[in-house]
Design an enzyme around this catalytic site. Structure first.
Site, PDB file in Angstrom:
ATOM      1  N   TYR A 153      43.166  16.522 -26.966  1.00  0.00           N
ATOM      2  CA  TYR A 153      44.634  16.543 -26.955  1.00  0.00           C
ATOM      3  C   TYR A 153      45.190  17.952 -27.175  1.00  0.00           C
ATOM      4  CZ  TYR A 153      44.788  11.641 -26.174  1.00  0.00           C
ATOM      5  OH  TYR A 153      44.636  10.420 -25.572  1.00  0.00           O
ATOM      6  N   GLN A 197      54.221   6.988 -17.050  1.00  0.00           N
ATOM      7  CA  GLN A 197      53.004   6.811 -17.866  1.00  0.00           C
ATOM      8  C   GLN A 197      52.608   8.136 -18.500  1.00  0.00           C
ATOM      9  OE1 GLN A 197      49.935   4.072 -15.753  1.00  0.00           O
ATOM     10  NE2 GLN A 197      51.119   5.042 -14.105  1.00  0.00           N
ATOM     11  N   HIS A 220      54.001   5.551 -22.482  1.00  0.00           N
ATOM     12  CA  HIS A 220      52.730   5.822 -23.159  1.00  0.00           C
ATOM     13  C   HIS A 220      52.884   6.850 -24.262  1.00  0.00           C
ATOM     14  CE1 HIS A 220      50.265   4.261 -19.478  1.00  0.00           C
ATOM     15  NE2 HIS A 220      50.759   3.288 -20.211  1.00  0.00           N
ATOM     16  N   CYS A 222      52.405   5.212 -44.491  1.00  0.00           N
ATOM     17  CA  CYS A 222      53.283   6.380 -44.255  1.00  0.00           C
ATOM     18  C   CYS A 222      53.826   6.332 -42.838  1.00  0.00           C
ATOM     19  CB  CYS A 222      52.475   7.650 -44.496  1.00  0.00           C
ATOM     20  SG  CYS A 222      53.365   9.150 -44.027  1.00  0.00           S
ATOM     21  N   CYS A 240      49.175  15.019 -41.777  1.00  0.00           N
ATOM     22  CA  CYS A 240      50.571  14.571 -41.873  1.00  0.00           C
ATOM     23  C   CYS A 240      51.340  15.509 -42.816  1.00  0.00           C
ATOM     24  CB  CYS A 240      50.596  13.139 -42.423  1.00  0.00           C
ATOM     25  SG  CYS A 240      52.229  12.568 -42.914  1.00  0.00           S
ATOM     26  N   GLY A 246      52.606   8.859  -7.649  1.00  0.00           N
ATOM     27  CA  GLY A 246      51.534   9.646  -8.253  1.00  0.00           C
ATOM     28  C   GLY A 246      50.720   8.906  -9.292  1.00  0.00           C
ATOM     29  N   SER A 291      47.286   6.111  -9.743  1.00  0.00           N
ATOM     30  CA  SER A 291      46.179   5.380  -9.097  1.00  0.00           C
ATOM     31  C   SER A 291      46.389   3.874  -9.237  1.00  0.00           C
ATOM     32  CB  SER A 291      44.853   5.798  -9.740  1.00  0.00           C
ATOM     33  OG  SER A 291      44.911   5.535 -11.142  1.00  0.00           O
ATOM     34  N   GLU A 300      46.933  10.288  -1.857  1.00  0.00           N
ATOM     35  CA  GLU A 300      45.905   9.533  -1.106  1.00  0.00           C
ATOM     36  C   GLU A 300      46.109   8.039  -1.345  1.00  0.00           C
ATOM     37  OE1 GLU A 300      42.818  11.769  -3.002  1.00  0.00           O
ATOM     38  OE2 GLU A 300      42.601  10.365  -4.656  1.00  0.00           O
ATOM     39  N   CYS A 335      53.789  14.507  -3.736  1.00  0.00           N
ATOM     40  CA  CYS A 335      55.103  13.932  -4.064  1.00  0.00           C
ATOM     41  C   CYS A 335      56.150  15.011  -4.313  1.00  0.00           C
ATOM     42  CB  CYS A 335      55.009  12.981  -5.260  1.00  0.00           C
ATOM     43  SG  CYS A 335      54.443  13.745  -6.793  1.00  0.00           S
TER      44      CYS A 335
HETATM   45  C1  BV8 Z   1      47.865  -2.900 -23.205  1.00  0.00           C
HETATM   46  C2  BV8 Z   1      48.307   7.837 -22.856  1.00  0.00           C
HETATM   47  C3  BV8 Z   1      48.321  -4.958 -24.275  1.00  0.00           C
HETATM   48  C4  BV8 Z   1      47.196   8.535 -23.527  1.00  0.00           C
HETATM   49  C5  BV8 Z   1      47.307   6.215 -21.344  1.00  0.00           C
HETATM   50  C6  BV8 Z   1      41.027  -5.282 -17.649  1.00  0.00           C
HETATM   51  C7  BV8 Z   1      41.853  -5.538 -16.581  1.00  0.00           C
HETATM   52  C8  BV8 Z   1      43.191  -5.187 -16.636  1.00  0.00           C
HETATM   53  C9  BV8 Z   1      43.706  -4.540 -17.757  1.00  0.00           C
HETATM   54  C10 BV8 Z   1      42.884  -4.261 -18.796  1.00  0.00           C
HETATM   55  C11 BV8 Z   1      41.552  -4.629 -18.756  1.00  0.00           C
HETATM   56  N1  BV8 Z   1      40.994  -4.234 -19.928  1.00  0.00           N
HETATM   57  C12 BV8 Z   1      41.918  -3.614 -20.702  1.00  0.00           C
HETATM   58  C13 BV8 Z   1      43.080  -3.641 -20.019  1.00  0.00           C
HETATM   59  C14 BV8 Z   1      44.359  -3.111 -20.479  1.00  0.00           C
HETATM   60  C15 BV8 Z   1      44.347  -1.601 -20.381  1.00  0.00           C
HETATM   61  C16 BV8 Z   1      44.016  -1.148 -18.976  1.00  0.00           C
HETATM   62  O1  BV8 Z   1      44.844  -1.222 -18.092  1.00  0.00           O
HETATM   63  N2  BV8 Z   1      42.779  -0.663 -18.779  1.00  0.00           N
HETATM   64  C17 BV8 Z   1      42.405  -0.209 -17.460  1.00  0.00           C
HETATM   65  C18 BV8 Z   1      41.537   1.064 -17.591  1.00  0.00           C
HETATM   66  C19 BV8 Z   1      41.657  -1.338 -16.773  1.00  0.00           C
HETATM   67  N3  BV8 Z   1      45.691  -1.190 -20.718  1.00  0.00           N
HETATM   68  C20 BV8 Z   1      46.005  -0.955 -21.999  1.00  0.00           C
HETATM   69  O2  BV8 Z   1      45.207  -0.971 -22.911  1.00  0.00           O
HETATM   70  C21 BV8 Z   1      47.485  -0.705 -22.282  1.00  0.00           C
HETATM   71  N4  BV8 Z   1      47.886  -1.575 -23.346  1.00  0.00           N
HETATM   72  O3  BV8 Z   1      47.506  -3.472 -22.197  1.00  0.00           O
HETATM   73  O4  BV8 Z   1      48.296  -3.540 -24.350  1.00  0.00           O
HETATM   74  C22 BV8 Z   1      49.724  -5.393 -24.116  1.00  0.00           C
HETATM   75  C23 BV8 Z   1      50.421  -5.025 -22.977  1.00  0.00           C
HETATM   76  C24 BV8 Z   1      51.728  -5.463 -22.837  1.00  0.00           C
HETATM   77  C25 BV8 Z   1      52.321  -6.231 -23.840  1.00  0.00           C
HETATM   78  C26 BV8 Z   1      51.603  -6.562 -25.000  1.00  0.00           C
HETATM   79  C27 BV8 Z   1      50.299  -6.137 -25.135  1.00  0.00           C
HETATM   80  C28 BV8 Z   1      47.715   0.707 -22.743  1.00  0.00           C
HETATM   81  C29 BV8 Z   1      47.403   1.654 -21.617  1.00  0.00           C
HETATM   82  C30 BV8 Z   1      47.869   3.055 -22.017  1.00  0.00           C
HETATM   83  C31 BV8 Z   1      46.690   3.989 -22.109  1.00  0.00           C
HETATM   84  N5  BV8 Z   1      47.188   5.344 -22.295  1.00  0.00           N
HETATM   85  N6  BV8 Z   1      47.853   7.411 -21.541  1.00  0.00           N
HETATM   86  C32 BV8 Z   1      46.853   9.817 -22.812  1.00  0.00           C
HETATM   87  O5  BV8 Z   1      47.545  10.219 -21.865  1.00  0.00           O
HETATM   88  O6  BV8 Z   1      45.868  10.427 -23.250  1.00  0.00           O
HETATM   89  S1  BV8 Z   1      46.807   5.789 -19.799  1.00  0.00           S
HETATM   90  C33 BV8 Z   1      46.581   7.166 -18.834  1.00  0.00           C
HETATM   91  O7  BV8 Z   1      46.257   6.648 -17.541  1.00  0.00           O
HETATM   92  C34 BV8 Z   1      47.795   8.037 -18.586  1.00  0.00           C
HETATM   93  O8  BV8 Z   1      48.996   7.554 -19.130  1.00  0.00           O
HETATM   94  C35 BV8 Z   1      47.911   8.011 -17.063  1.00  0.00           C
HETATM   95  O9  BV8 Z   1      49.152   8.273 -16.612  1.00  0.00           O
HETATM   96  C36 BV8 Z   1      47.478   6.633 -16.849  1.00  0.00           C
HETATM   97  C37 BV8 Z   1      47.230   6.113 -15.503  1.00  0.00           C
HETATM   98  O10 BV8 Z   1      46.560   7.053 -14.775  1.00  0.00           O
HETATM   99  P1  BV8 Z   1      47.402   7.726 -13.597  1.00  0.00           P
HETATM  100  O11 BV8 Z   1      48.666   8.243 -14.154  1.00  0.00           O
HETATM  101  O12 BV8 Z   1      47.502   6.794 -12.453  1.00  0.00           O
HETATM  102  O13 BV8 Z   1      46.516   8.970 -13.277  1.00  0.00           O
HETATM  103  P2  BV8 Z   1      45.236   9.011 -12.340  1.00  0.00           P
HETATM  104  O14 BV8 Z   1      44.553  10.317 -12.603  1.00  0.00           O
HETATM  105  O15 BV8 Z   1      44.468   7.741 -12.464  1.00  0.00           O
HETATM  106  O16 BV8 Z   1      45.833   9.011 -10.857  1.00  0.00           O
HETATM  107  C38 BV8 Z   1      46.587  10.113 -10.425  1.00  0.00           C
HETATM  108  C39 BV8 Z   1      47.138   9.719  -9.082  1.00  0.00           C
HETATM  109  O17 BV8 Z   1      47.990  10.750  -8.619  1.00  0.00           O
HETATM  110  C40 BV8 Z   1      46.057   9.547  -8.010  1.00  0.00           C
HETATM  111  O18 BV8 Z   1      46.312   8.355  -7.297  1.00  0.00           O
HETATM  112  C41 BV8 Z   1      46.227  10.775  -7.123  1.00  0.00           C
HETATM  113  O19 BV8 Z   1      45.949  10.485  -5.753  1.00  0.00           O
HETATM  114  C42 BV8 Z   1      47.693  11.037  -7.263  1.00  0.00           C
HETATM  115  N7  BV8 Z   1      48.115  12.416  -7.043  1.00  0.00           N
HETATM  116  C43 BV8 Z   1      47.486  13.553  -7.432  1.00  0.00           C
HETATM  117  N8  BV8 Z   1      48.224  14.619  -7.071  1.00  0.00           N
HETATM  118  C44 BV8 Z   1      49.351  14.141  -6.467  1.00  0.00           C
HETATM  119  C45 BV8 Z   1      49.276  12.744  -6.434  1.00  0.00           C
HETATM  120  N9  BV8 Z   1      50.226  11.966  -5.873  1.00  0.00           N
HETATM  121  C46 BV8 Z   1      51.282  12.603  -5.311  1.00  0.00           C
HETATM  122  N10 BV8 Z   1      51.440  13.930  -5.319  1.00  0.00           N
HETATM  123  C47 BV8 Z   1      50.500  14.741  -5.867  1.00  0.00           C
HETATM  124  N11 BV8 Z   1      50.678  16.074  -5.853  1.00  0.00           N
HETATM  125 ZN    ZN Z   2      51.613  10.525 -43.782  1.00  0.00          ZN
END
Ligand code: BV8
Ligand code: ZN
Length: 289
Positions: A69, A111, A146, A159, A198, A236, A238, A264, A280
């Protein structure tokens, strides 16, 4: 049926839709130099970001997760909003939006945790202060579902102090570790006492982001916006992380339209009504102009 690539058709939809929601991911900030999670750039080539962005990852190895981070904080501090952020910020200004899509509402649900969309909104609102004079919509223009990279959260349940902290470096022990990332060298094992603490109670602090298996912020507000939306613009991402990855399907199931803007092909984009492949920072600008 393959998605349409007709930009004029999409612009017509932009003008006639009533409740527009944009769902953004790491690709929105790619042109600003922020590495994406899964793209070729590799958020952190050495490690799997999905393993590090978890409560278990943090409790197992807080030194490694803080270096992850810290690296992203330092990259984000040097970054600036790009034209894709600006296109969305401009469109979210009431008077600008009312020219393109009269009496519509617009919310960007991002996100991303890099802070570039709020910075872009602030910059654009300062350039066009008069554009804010129009009656504001009820729901927020921007939701960071997020969390925020620069929020620092206390790990002590009694806290839970949270503060917005852009100090660079956030603490002495992390200084310079961001350089090691690029060199693919072994990361130092930093003593937990030397990691960010903290400011209120001295307990170990963590990044104030939503990790996997944690509940995203503002879920009730987002769910309501998604239910009302008749146009979902997916930018932007996946579309692999839920619940954000499921929003477009909900809008479409409710009879709304979905437009995907991505460099893509991405998950489920074959079901979209519109698909605009390309950077984008160009395609969004084109769509809103
Ligand atoms: C939750 C913060 C319960 C931290 C992040 C099995 C099946 C389905 C779901 C799940 C499962 N097992 C677990 C889950 C739930 C899980 C999940 O989805 N897991 C996935 C891996 C399967 N989700 C969770 O745990 C969430 N919480 O479900 O709680 C709940 C929900 C609702 C109500 C009550 C309870 C919490 C998820 C949050 C995780 N934290 N980020 C940090 O940043 O370090 S996620 C992290 O991934 C980032 O936020 C990021 O944004 C996000 C998604 O990735 P993308 O943004 O899409 O980025 P990526 O690199 O993948 O893709 C980039 C894209 O951009 C590509 O397509 C590329 O082609 C494109 N691109 C690149 N350049 C350009 C472009 N496009 C246009 N122009 C360009 N120039
Ligand atoms: Zn504290």
């Amino acid at each position: 049926m393959e998605p349409s690539t007709d930009m004029n058709e999409f612009r017509y939809l932009l003008r006639t839709s009533k409740n527009i929601v944009a769902v953004a991911g790491a690709g929105l900030s790619a042109a600003s130099g922020i590495p994406t999670f899964r793209g070729s750039g590799g958020m952190w080539r050495k490690y799997n970001a999905v393993e590090l962005a978890t409560p278990e990852g943090f409790s197992d190895n807080p030194s490694l997760v803080w270096q992850f981070y810290h690296y992203r904080r330092e990259v984000a501090l040097k970054a600036a909003p790009n034209n894709a952020h600006r296109a969305l910020s401009l469109f979210s200004l009431p008077s600008i939006r009312n020219q393109i899509a009269p009496s519509s509402t617009f919310t960007l649900v991002t996100q991303n945790v890099d802070g570039l969309s709020p910075r872009s909104d602030k910059e654009i609102s300062e350039i066009y202060p008069e554009a804010l004079d129009q009656p504001q919509q009820v729901q927020p223009r921007l939701i960071e579902m997020h969390g925020r990279l620069f929020d620092v959260l206390c790990t002590d349940e009694n806290c839970r102090h949270i503060e917005f902290n852009t100090k660079s470096p956030i603490c002495e022990s992390l200084a310079g570790t961001e350089i090691l990332v690029e060199k693919n060298t072994l990361d130092p094992d930093i003593d937990i006492q030397s990691l960010p603490r903290c400011s209120q109670c001295g307990s170990l602090a963590r990044p104030g982001v939503v990790w996997f298996d944690e509940v995203p912020h503002h879920m009730d507000v987002i769910d309501n916006i998604i239910e009302q939306a008749d146009l979902c613009i997916v930018v932007g991402t996946s579309s692999t992380v839920y619940p954000a990855a499921g929003y477009a399907d909900i809008v479409q199931d409710n009879g709304g339209n979905v437009a995907v803007f991505n460099l893509e092909r991405s998950q489920n984009d074959e079901n979209a009504d519109f698909l605009f492949l390309g950077p984008c920072e160009e395609t969004l600008l084109d769509a809103f102009s």
